[in-house]
Design a protein around this motif. Structure first.
Motif, PDB file in Angstrom:
ATOM      1  N   VAL A  65       0.852  -1.184   0.000  1.00 15.62           N
ATOM      2  CA  VAL A  65       0.000   0.000   0.000  1.00 15.62           C
ATOM      3  C   VAL A  65       0.889   1.235   0.000  1.00 15.62           C
ATOM      4  N   GLY A  66       0.576   2.168  -0.880  1.00 18.81           N
ATOM      5  CA  GLY A  66       1.339   3.407  -0.956  1.00 18.81           C
ATOM      6  C   GLY A  66       0.963   4.369   0.150  1.00 18.81           C
ATOM      7  N   ARG A  67       1.704   5.431   0.262  1.00 20.26           N
ATOM      8  CA  ARG A  67       1.443   6.432   1.307  1.00 20.26           C
ATOM      9  C   ARG A  67       0.062   7.069   1.168  1.00 20.26           C
ATOM     10  N   ASN A  68      -0.485   7.018  -0.037  1.00 17.89           N
ATOM     11  CA  ASN A  68      -1.807   7.595  -0.272  1.00 17.89           C
ATOM     12  C   ASN A  68      -2.933   6.627   0.111  1.00 17.89           C
ATOM     13  N   GLY A  69      -2.561   5.438   0.604  1.00 14.65           N
ATOM     14  CA  GLY A  69      -3.557   4.461   1.027  1.00 14.65           C
ATOM     15  C   GLY A  69      -4.063   3.556  -0.079  1.00 14.65           C
ATOM     16  N   LYS A  70      -3.547   3.717  -1.289  1.00 14.27           N
ATOM     17  CA  LYS A  70      -3.984   2.894  -2.415  1.00 14.27           C
ATOM     18  C   LYS A  70      -3.060   1.699  -2.598  1.00 14.27           C
ATOM     19  N   VAL A  71      -3.646   0.571  -2.978  1.00 16.36           N
ATOM     20  CA  VAL A  71      -2.870  -0.645  -3.205  1.00 16.36           C
ATOM     21  C   VAL A  71      -1.992  -0.452  -4.435  1.00 16.36           C
ATOM     22  N   VAL A  72      -0.702  -0.744  -4.264  1.00 19.71           N
ATOM     23  CA  VAL A  72       0.274  -0.599  -5.332  1.00 19.71           C
ATOM     24  C   VAL A  72       0.528  -1.945  -6.009  1.00 19.71           C
ATOM     25  N   ALA A  73       0.596  -2.999  -5.207  1.00 21.44           N
ATOM     26  CA  ALA A  73       0.879  -4.334  -5.759  1.00 21.44           C
ATOM     27  C   ALA A  73       0.304  -5.399  -4.836  1.00 21.44           C
ATOM     28  N   LEU A  74      -0.094  -6.509  -5.445  1.00 24.34           N
ATOM     29  CA  LEU A  74      -0.565  -7.670  -4.696  1.00 24.34           C
ATOM     30  C   LEU A  74       0.438  -8.800  -4.851  1.00 24.34           C
ATOM     31  N   GLU A  83      11.795  -4.105  -6.245  1.00 22.43           N
ATOM     32  CA  GLU A  83      11.594  -3.205  -7.393  1.00 22.43           C
ATOM     33  C   GLU A  83      10.445  -2.234  -7.128  1.00 22.43           C
ATOM     34  N   GLU A  84       9.357  -2.732  -6.563  1.00 13.39           N
ATOM     35  CA  GLU A  84       8.209  -1.870  -6.260  1.00 13.39           C
ATOM     36  C   GLU A  84       8.576  -0.837  -5.194  1.00 13.39           C
ATOM     37  N   LEU A  85       9.329  -1.263  -4.186  1.00 12.65           N
ATOM     38  CA  LEU A  85       9.752  -0.330  -3.139  1.00 12.65           C
ATOM     39  C   LEU A  85      10.673   0.744  -3.692  1.00 12.65           C
ATOM     40  N   GLU A  86      11.541   0.362  -4.606  1.00 11.87           N
ATOM     41  CA  GLU A  86      12.441   1.344  -5.213  1.00 11.87           C
ATOM     42  C   GLU A  86      11.646   2.373  -6.013  1.00 11.87           C
ATOM     43  N   LYS A  87      10.607   1.919  -6.726  1.00 14.35           N
ATOM     44  CA  LYS A  87       9.750   2.857  -7.466  1.00 14.35           C
ATOM     45  C   LYS A  87       9.074   3.842  -6.509  1.00 14.35           C
ATOM     46  N   LEU A  88       8.601   3.332  -5.381  1.00 13.84           N
ATOM     47  CA  LEU A  88       7.874   4.173  -4.426  1.00 13.84           C
ATOM     48  C   LEU A  88       8.778   5.067  -3.592  1.00 13.84           C
ATOM     49  N   LEU A  89       9.920   4.513  -3.151  1.00 12.86           N
ATOM     50  CA  LEU A  89      10.729   5.187  -2.135  1.00 12.86           C
ATOM     51  C   LEU A  89      12.137   5.568  -2.592  1.00 12.86           C
ATOM     52  N   GLY A  90      12.491   5.179  -3.798  1.00  9.94           N
ATOM     53  CA  GLY A  90      13.831   5.448  -4.289  1.00  9.94           C
ATOM     54  C   GLY A  90      14.787   4.326  -3.912  1.00  9.94           C
ATOM     55  N   PRO A  91      16.038   4.424  -4.338  1.00 10.84           N
ATOM     56  CA  PRO A  91      17.021   3.385  -4.027  1.00 10.84           C
ATOM     57  C   PRO A  91      17.180   3.196  -2.514  1.00 10.84           C
ATOM     58  N   ALA A  92      17.418   1.972  -2.105  1.00  8.11           N
ATOM     59  CA  ALA A  92      17.487   1.610  -0.688  1.00  8.11           C
ATOM     60  C   ALA A  92      18.542   2.398   0.078  1.00  8.11           C
ATOM     61  N   GLY A  93      19.664   2.698  -0.515  1.00  5.66           N
ATOM     62  CA  GLY A  93      20.749   3.356   0.195  1.00  5.66           C
ATOM     63  C   GLY A  93      20.577   4.840   0.383  1.00  5.66           C
ATOM     64  N   GLU A  94      19.606   5.456  -0.326  1.00  2.00           N
ATOM     65  CA  GLU A  94      19.433   6.917  -0.239  1.00  2.00           C
ATOM     66  C   GLU A  94      18.338   7.279   0.738  1.00  2.00           C
ATOM     67  N   LYS A  95      18.467   8.449   1.357  1.00  2.00           N
ATOM     68  CA  LYS A  95      17.426   8.942   2.263  1.00  2.00           C
ATOM     69  C   LYS A  95      16.547   9.929   1.561  1.00  2.00           C
TER      70      LYS A  95
END
Length: 95
Positions: A65-74, A83-95
């Motif tokens: 679920v994205g920050r907007n409350g909508k389902v992003v992936a099942l 991959e989905e997390l990187e799309k939503l939040l950017g690369p893991a190592g960056e803040k």
């Protein structure tokens, strides 16, 4: 847990719903196998079934679920979840 560890500081969190009938068995399991995220028992007070309320259709079921409350992936897990997390939040190592 690699995705949890990589993205938790960026806002990613996990909520598990245990559908085990024996809450005591779940509590004993969690004493031995600590989870850094919230674990709910399916038969929460005042709710017929948390799994039913949340629309769980099978076990295991993953809902991103994205920050907007909508389902992003099942059922995204492993590399696909990363991959989905990187799309939503950017690369893991960056803040």
């Amino acid at each position: 847990m690699p995705n949890y560890e990589a993205y938790h500081t960026k806002g990613f969190d996990v909520v598990s719903i245990s559908v085990d009938q024996d809450r005591g068995a779940l509590e004993k399991f969690l004493e031995k196998d600590k989870h850094p995220w919230t674990v709910l028992h399916d038969k929460a007070e005042g709710v017929k079934s948390v799994a039913d309320y949340c629309g769980v259709l099978g076990i295991p079921q993953f809902v991103l679920v994205g920050r907007n409350g909508k389902v992003v992936a099942l059922n995204a897990r492993g590399a696909e979840l990363g991959e989905e997390l990187e799309k939503l939040l950017g690369p893991a190592g960056e803040k």
